[in-house]
Design an enzyme around this catalytic site. Structure first.
Site, PDB file in Angstrom:
ATOM      1  N   ALA A   7      75.946  37.612  27.215  1.00  0.00           N
ATOM      2  CA  ALA A   7      74.834  38.557  27.344  1.00  0.00           C
ATOM      3  C   ALA A   7      74.213  38.352  28.718  1.00  0.00           C
ATOM      4  CB  ALA A   7      73.816  38.284  26.253  1.00  0.00           C
ATOM      5  N   GLY A  55      78.076  35.923  24.297  1.00  0.00           N
ATOM      6  CA  GLY A  55      78.247  37.254  23.703  1.00  0.00           C
ATOM      7  C   GLY A  55      79.631  37.831  23.981  1.00  0.00           C
ATOM      8  N   GLU A  92      81.791  36.387  21.384  1.00  0.00           N
ATOM      9  CA  GLU A  92      81.402  37.035  20.116  1.00  0.00           C
ATOM     10  C   GLU A  92      81.929  38.472  20.046  1.00  0.00           C
ATOM     11  OE1 GLU A  92      77.249  36.035  20.877  1.00  0.00           O
ATOM     12  OE2 GLU A  92      77.193  34.982  18.965  1.00  0.00           O
ATOM     13  N   GLU A 103      75.767  28.943  24.998  1.00  0.00           N
ATOM     14  CA  GLU A 103      74.327  29.233  24.906  1.00  0.00           C
ATOM     15  C   GLU A 103      73.482  27.959  24.883  1.00  0.00           C
ATOM     16  OE1 GLU A 103      76.686  30.681  23.073  1.00  0.00           O
ATOM     17  OE2 GLU A 103      76.297  32.832  22.865  1.00  0.00           O
TER      18      GLU A 103
HETATM   19  C1  HXC Z   1      74.021  37.578  33.957  1.00  0.00           C
HETATM   20  C2  HXC Z   1      75.831  36.640  34.980  1.00  0.00           C
HETATM   21  C3  HXC Z   1      76.279  36.093  33.768  1.00  0.00           C
HETATM   22  C4  HXC Z   1      75.500  36.353  32.616  1.00  0.00           C
HETATM   23  C5  HXC Z   1      77.657  35.513  35.312  1.00  0.00           C
HETATM   24  N1  HXC Z   1      76.719  36.261  35.916  1.00  0.00           N
HETATM   25  N2  HXC Z   1      77.418  35.392  34.007  1.00  0.00           N
HETATM   26  N3  HXC Z   1      74.718  37.369  35.097  1.00  0.00           N
HETATM   27  N4  HXC Z   1      74.406  37.084  32.757  1.00  0.00           N
HETATM   28  N5  HXC Z   1      75.855  35.922  31.407  1.00  0.00           N
HETATM   29  C6  HXC Z   1      76.612  36.615  37.326  1.00  0.00           C
HETATM   30  C7  HXC Z   1      76.182  35.432  38.177  1.00  0.00           C
HETATM   31  O1  HXC Z   1      74.800  35.299  38.149  1.00  0.00           O
HETATM   32  C8  HXC Z   1      76.701  35.845  39.544  1.00  0.00           C
HETATM   33  O2  HXC Z   1      75.865  36.826  40.087  1.00  0.00           O
HETATM   34  C9  HXC Z   1      78.009  36.541  39.215  1.00  0.00           C
HETATM   35  O3  HXC Z   1      77.903  36.941  37.845  1.00  0.00           O
HETATM   36  C10 HXC Z   1      79.204  35.610  39.355  1.00  0.00           C
HETATM   37  O4  HXC Z   1      78.966  34.437  38.594  1.00  0.00           O
HETATM   38  P1  HXC Z   1      79.088  32.945  39.207  1.00  0.00           P
HETATM   39  O5  HXC Z   1      78.286  32.042  38.351  1.00  0.00           O
HETATM   40  O6  HXC Z   1      78.779  32.952  40.671  1.00  0.00           O
HETATM   41  O7  HXC Z   1      80.644  32.689  39.014  1.00  0.00           O
HETATM   42  P2  HXC Z   1      81.389  31.316  38.742  1.00  0.00           P
HETATM   43  O8  HXC Z   1      80.842  30.214  39.624  1.00  0.00           O
HETATM   44  O9  HXC Z   1      82.842  31.637  38.816  1.00  0.00           O
HETATM   45  O10 HXC Z   1      81.017  30.903  37.238  1.00  0.00           O
HETATM   46  C11 HXC Z   1      81.412  31.730  36.169  1.00  0.00           C
HETATM   47  C12 HXC Z   1      80.671  31.314  34.875  1.00  0.00           C
HETATM   48  C13 HXC Z   1      79.164  31.327  35.126  1.00  0.00           C
HETATM   49  C14 HXC Z   1      81.140  29.938  34.405  1.00  0.00           C
HETATM   50  C15 HXC Z   1      81.095  32.349  33.807  1.00  0.00           C
HETATM   51  O11 HXC Z   1      78.792  32.578  35.743  1.00  0.00           O
HETATM   52  C16 HXC Z   1      78.358  31.156  33.861  1.00  0.00           C
HETATM   53  O12 HXC Z   1      78.223  30.041  33.385  1.00  0.00           O
HETATM   54  N6  HXC Z   1      77.802  32.257  33.346  1.00  0.00           N
HETATM   55  C17 HXC Z   1      76.934  32.238  32.198  1.00  0.00           C
HETATM   56  C18 HXC Z   1      77.727  32.012  30.917  1.00  0.00           C
HETATM   57  C19 HXC Z   1      76.812  31.946  29.715  1.00  0.00           C
HETATM   58  O13 HXC Z   1      75.947  31.088  29.633  1.00  0.00           O
HETATM   59  N7  HXC Z   1      76.988  32.865  28.787  1.00  0.00           N
HETATM   60  C20 HXC Z   1      76.160  32.965  27.599  1.00  0.00           C
HETATM   61  C21 HXC Z   1      74.982  33.850  27.856  1.00  0.00           C
HETATM   62  S1  HXC Z   1      73.858  33.879  26.470  1.00  0.00           S
HETATM   63  P3  HXC Z   1      75.117  36.596  41.523  1.00  0.00           P
HETATM   64  O14 HXC Z   1      74.355  37.869  41.730  1.00  0.00           O
HETATM   65  O15 HXC Z   1      74.272  35.387  41.347  1.00  0.00           O
HETATM   66  O16 HXC Z   1      76.235  36.395  42.482  1.00  0.00           O
HETATM   67  C22 HXC Z   1      74.624  34.871  25.376  1.00  0.00           C
HETATM   68  C23 HXC Z   1      73.894  35.102  24.084  1.00  0.00           C
HETATM   69  C24 HXC Z   1      74.553  36.124  23.263  1.00  0.00           C
HETATM   70  O17 HXC Z   1      75.674  35.381  25.593  1.00  0.00           O
HETATM   71  C25 HXC Z   1      73.592  36.778  22.345  1.00  0.00           C
HETATM   72  C26 HXC Z   1      74.114  38.047  21.766  1.00  0.00           C
HETATM   73  C27 HXC Z   1      74.276  39.236  22.640  1.00  0.00           C
END
Ligand code: HXC
Length: 257
Positions: free
Chosen positions: A65, A108, A111, A131
């Site tokens: 998400a 997400g 999921e 998360e």
């Molecule tokens: C918003 C995101 C994002 C996310 C990545 N980006 N994941 N933006 N929400 N979930 C954005 C980054 O901010 C960045 O933008 C660009 O995408 C590239 O990501 P990087 O981090 O620079 O890439 P990398 O170093 O290759 O790392 C990839 C990654 C990391 C490991 C996937 O991005 C990451 O850990 N993302 C979050 C994963 C996460 O926690 N997901 C769960 C979210 S909570 P900029 O503009 O900064 O360059 C969830 C709850 C679900 O899903 C509830 C139900 C819907």
């Protein structure tokens, strides 16, 4: 459609939905999920479509998400946003959905892949529920579907540590149907879709419904449900055609009625 691309005939009878926020690694926001919901409802009504594939790009199916949009929300903001009613509607799609996953399928995104009926993964796919690392927990079914898919011990480990599963591990634990080299994940999903599309769409719909029922009921009720859908296939021309074709040693031609 702004955040997804839809091709209702990516191959004969096969529709393709591509998530299209590449700069954000296909982070899922309510608008994107509403577009997916609307596309699925339309494809469900389209007689020319028998199977739907949902994919991202090579780098990411979806990295979760959208954290930037959620970060400052209150519990009541999240409650009133009611984003999961969209997910509930997606879950009600009647036609089979294959997720073709390459790169990140996290939070997400994982999921969402699990909400689909089958998963074809590229060797680069990474699945996880990270998360916990940002102080929250899965909200779109991760604690339930991942546990049912891979078992309690591994699901607990992934959800409590935020560790990722490689594509090979995901295959070993039964989360994905098949792992293929990255250049083939979409072709492989299309091949699987074509095989399903060659079956009776009526039987496919009733079978999907019955398998999904197993997640929601006790065995006795699930067996009754399956039995009723089994009987119902005998009301279709496709069942007559399928069995007659077997007896006549020819290929059946299913019309979906
Ligand atoms: C918003 C995101 C994002 C996310 C990545 N980006 N994941 N933006 N929400 N979930 C954005 C980054 O901010 C960045 O933008 C660009 O995408 C590239 O990501 P990087 O981090 O620079 O890439 P990398 O170093 O290759 O790392 C990839 C990654 C990391 C490991 C996937 O991005 C990451 O850990 N993302 C979050 C994963 C996460 O926690 N997901 C769960 C979210 S909570 P900029 O503009 O900064 O360059 C969830 C709850 C679900 O899903 C509830 C139900 C819907």
């Amino acid at each position: 459609m702004e955040l997804i691309k839809v091709n209702p005939q990516a191959a004969p009878q096969i529709a393709l939905i591509e998530l299209n926020r590449p700069k954000e690694l296909n982070a899922l926001n309510p608008q994107l999920m509403q577009e997916v919901r609307d596309a699925l409802q339309e494809l469900d009504r389209n007689d020319q479509v028998r199977v739907i594939i949902i994919t991202g790009n090579e780098q990411a199916f979806a990295a979760g998400a959208d954290i930037k949009q959620m970060a400052d929300k209150s519990a009541i903001d999240m409650l009133l946003l009611d984003q999961f009613s969209t997910w509930d509607q997606i879950r009600k799609t009647k036609k089979p959905i294959i997720a073709a996953v390459s790169g990140f399928a996290l939070g997400g995104g994982c999921e969402f892949a699990m909400t689909c009926d089958m998963i074809i993964a590229s060797e680069t796919a990474k699945f996880g529920q990270p998360e916990i690392k940002i102080g929250t927990i899965p909200g779109a079914g991760g604690t339930q579907r991942l546990t049912k898919a891979i078992g309690k011990a591994k699901a607990m480990e992934l959800i409590l540590t935020g560790r990722f599963l490689s594509a090979q591990e995901a295959h070993f634990y039964g989360l994905v149907n098949k792992v293929v080299p990255v250049e083939f994940y979409l072709t492989e999903a299309i091949a699987l879709a074509k095989e399903i599309a060659s079956m009776s769409p009526v039987a496919v719909q009733l079978a999907k419904e019955a398998v999904n029922r197993s997640f929601e009921t006790l065995l006795d009720e699930g067996l009754m449900f399956e039995r009723k859908n089994f009987y119902l296939t005998f009301a279709s021309q496709d069942q007559k055609e399928g069995m007659q074709a077997f007896i006549e040693k020819r290929k059946p031609s299913f019309l979906g009625r």
